[in-house]
Design an enzyme around this catalytic site. Structure first.
Site, mmCIF file in Angstrom:
data_model
loop_
_atom_site.group_PDB
_atom_site.id
_atom_site.type_symbol
_atom_site.label_atom_id
_atom_site.label_comp_id
_atom_site.label_asym_id
_atom_site.label_seq_id
_atom_site.Cartn_x
_atom_site.Cartn_y
_atom_site.Cartn_z
ATOM 1 N N GLY A 31 0.847 -1.200 0.000
ATOM 2 C CA GLY A 31 0.000 0.000 0.000
ATOM 3 C C GLY A 31 0.872 1.235 0.000
ATOM 4 O O GLY A 31 0.609 2.213 0.700
ATOM 5 N N GLY A 44 -0.227 5.327 -1.020
ATOM 6 C CA GLY A 44 -1.160 6.167 -0.276
ATOM 7 C C GLY A 44 -0.490 7.315 0.458
ATOM 8 O O GLY A 44 0.696 7.594 0.275
ATOM 9 N N GLN A 45 -1.311 7.986 1.281
ATOM 10 C CA GLN A 45 -0.834 9.181 1.987
ATOM 11 C C GLN A 45 0.335 8.842 2.915
ATOM 12 O O GLN A 45 1.331 9.560 2.952
ATOM 13 C CB GLN A 45 -1.999 9.782 2.791
ATOM 14 C CG GLN A 45 -1.696 11.175 3.332
ATOM 15 C CD GLN A 45 -2.684 11.624 4.404
ATOM 16 O OE1 GLN A 45 -3.461 10.832 4.930
ATOM 17 N NE2 GLN A 45 -2.651 12.896 4.727
ATOM 18 N N ASP A 68 2.091 -1.903 -4.502
ATOM 19 C CA ASP A 68 0.711 -1.413 -4.525
ATOM 20 C C ASP A 68 -0.019 -2.043 -5.699
ATOM 21 O O ASP A 68 0.611 -2.674 -6.552
ATOM 22 C CB ASP A 68 0.675 0.127 -4.601
ATOM 23 C CG ASP A 68 -0.534 0.690 -3.857
ATOM 24 O OD1 ASP A 68 -1.667 0.266 -4.163
ATOM 25 O OD2 ASP A 68 -0.354 1.544 -2.963
ATOM 26 N N ILE A 69 -1.351 -1.835 -5.751
ATOM 27 C CA ILE A 69 -2.123 -2.461 -6.832
ATOM 28 C C ILE A 69 -1.934 -1.756 -8.171
ATOM 29 O O ILE A 69 -2.233 -2.305 -9.210
ATOM 30 C CB ILE A 69 -3.645 -2.557 -6.519
ATOM 31 C CG1 ILE A 69 -4.157 -1.256 -5.912
ATOM 32 C CG2 ILE A 69 -3.955 -3.738 -5.640
ATOM 33 C CD1 ILE A 69 -5.658 -1.219 -5.792
ATOM 34 N N ASP A 92 -1.509 -7.118 -4.713
ATOM 35 C CA ASP A 92 -2.838 -6.937 -4.158
ATOM 36 C C ASP A 92 -2.891 -7.796 -2.891
ATOM 37 O O ASP A 92 -2.707 -9.014 -2.960
ATOM 38 C CB ASP A 92 -3.867 -7.416 -5.208
ATOM 39 C CG ASP A 92 -5.295 -7.345 -4.693
ATOM 40 O OD1 ASP A 92 -5.499 -7.067 -3.490
ATOM 41 O OD2 ASP A 92 -6.207 -7.593 -5.494
ATOM 42 N N TYR A 129 -14.988 1.133 8.678
ATOM 43 C CA TYR A 129 -13.558 1.373 8.847
ATOM 44 C C TYR A 129 -13.167 1.207 10.316
ATOM 45 O O TYR A 129 -12.205 0.509 10.639
ATOM 46 C CB TYR A 129 -13.240 2.787 8.358
ATOM 47 C CG TYR A 129 -11.820 3.223 8.577
ATOM 48 C CD1 TYR A 129 -10.771 2.613 7.907
ATOM 49 C CD2 TYR A 129 -11.518 4.269 9.461
ATOM 50 C CE1 TYR A 129 -9.466 3.030 8.103
ATOM 51 C CE2 TYR A 129 -10.222 4.690 9.650
ATOM 52 C CZ TYR A 129 -9.192 4.067 8.971
ATOM 53 O OH TYR A 129 -7.910 4.485 9.169
ATOM 54 N N LYS A 169 -10.839 -1.752 11.905
ATOM 55 C CA LYS A 169 -9.569 -1.459 12.591
ATOM 56 C C LYS A 169 -9.568 -2.041 14.000
ATOM 57 O O LYS A 169 -8.554 -2.571 14.462
ATOM 58 C CB LYS A 169 -9.321 0.061 12.632
ATOM 59 C CG LYS A 169 -8.893 0.647 11.285
ATOM 60 C CD LYS A 169 -7.514 0.164 10.879
ATOM 61 C CE LYS A 169 -7.079 0.673 9.517
ATOM 62 N NZ LYS A 169 -5.805 0.098 9.055
HETATM 63 N N1 SER Z 1 -7.871 9.793 8.705
HETATM 64 C C1 SER Z 1 -8.720 8.639 8.794
HETATM 65 C C2 SER Z 1 -10.052 8.901 8.248
HETATM 66 O O1 SER Z 1 -10.488 10.025 8.314
HETATM 67 C C3 SER Z 1 -8.852 8.213 10.218
HETATM 68 O O2 SER Z 1 -7.959 7.209 10.467
HETATM 69 O O3 SER Z 1 -10.693 8.000 7.805
#
Ligand code: SER
Length: 311
Positions: free
Chosen positions: A9, A12-13, A35-36, A50, A140, A144
């Site tokens: 990954g 990403g950010q 990454d994909i 993946d 999400y 987590k």
């Molecule tokens: N920054 C993330 C979000 O807003 C929180 O872990 O989903």
């Protein structure tokens, strides 16, 4: 011994910044970005991968025999609510696929990010402690929270050295955020500089814990460098960062761009998500166990963001 590190990954950010930070410490060739999709400015070594493709992952582990793995691939809070089953699948099956391979290949250290999203409406909102009621109501958030339980389970059951941080909202200028509730705190800077105004999807008074990316990357590397005996939390560490509202951030930006204006959009679905999360976080376990100390406050983060985006 040289480390071989897989970052799953990597586009990403967090991945974008973590790969360069890890390459500075361990050498470019030792850190394999995965990454994909191949990013536009792909820097090698890079592998398409993946985390839901078990066989592809197995080939990747066989090829590199990693000593450390960072699993960053995930769907975030706002996107997750649009694709709940997909978010659960990626966040959960992806984690279990990687944890199993890390056990099989005797990976020395694993990093997996958790989030302030593991807390929910019945968690204390101010100075949220490491251990308290957790009733996240986003996919999400509960993916987590379940992931944290799996990480601790793999540590206790298989001795896998998994480490994790509950990141606050992350603010950086090198990469775009990926569909979360805290994304406003990055967008606002770009629009302040390009348009002089920003329409915020959270209300003026919505306080959330946030952190400058430099602090977040440093925290990650410090946690991964700590001696295993020092790590008393095997689920995921609270990290406090800086707590502020959109109104406070706008006022800070105005110190650099006096004509900047902010307006507020009503009825955005992300508001309900933000309202279920902590306003501020107690990170005394991280301070005590691996000497965590925050560097950037709101003023320093803001001026650094503006300086770098201007460039
Ligand atoms: N920054 C993330 C979000 O807003 C929180 O872990 O989903």
């Amino acid at each position: 011994m040289a480390e071989t590190i897989l970052v799953l990954g990597s586009n990403g950010q967090i991945g974008t910044e973590l790969v360069s930070a890890l390459r500075q410490v361990h050498g470019t060739n030792q850190v394999i970005a995965c990454d994909i999709k191949e990013p536009l400015n792909a820097s090698s070594p890079f592998e398409l991968s993946d985390v839901l493709d078990k066989d592809g992952l197995l080939q990747l582990f066989k090829k590199y025999q990693p000593t450390q793995v960072y699993l960053l691939a995930a769907l975030l809070s706002a996107i997750g609510e649009q694709k709940p089953k997909k978010a659960w699948e990626l966040n959960m099956d992806g984690l279990l696929n990687v944890l199993d391979l890390c056990v099989d290949f005797k990976v020395k250290r694993v990093f997996w990010p958790s989030s302030i999203a593991v807390f929910g409406p019945h968690s204390p909102r101010e100075n949220t402690p490491q251990y308290c009621v957790m009733d996240p109501n986003t996919v999400y958030g509960f993916s987590k929270l379940a992931g944290e339980r799996w990480c601790e389970y793999y540590f206790q059951k298989y001795g896998l050295d998994v480490r994790s941080i509950r990141y606050p909202g992350l603010i950086g200028w090198k990469a775009a955020p990926g569909g979360g509730t805290t994304d406003y705190a990055v967008h606002i800077f770009h629009e302040a500089l390009s348009k002089g105004s920003y329409a915020c999807f959270l209300s003026a008074q919505t306080a959330l814990p946030m952190m400058y990316m430099e602090d977040a990357i440093r925290a990650t590397l410090e946690l991964m460098d700590a001696q295993a005996e020092k790590i008393t939390v095997r689920s995921s560490y609270n990290l406090g960062g800086i707590s502020f509202t959109p109104e406070m951030l706008a006022a800070e930006i105005r110190k650099h761009i006096p004509e900047f204006t902010i307006s507020y959009v009503d009825k955005d679905p992300r508001q309900a998500i933000a309202d279920s999360w902590p306003k501020s976080i107690d990170d005394s376990f991280a301070q005590k166990d691996w000497s965590w100390k925050l560097k950037y406050d709101l003023a320093e983060m803001t001026s650094d963001m503006i300086k770098n985006i201007k460039k």
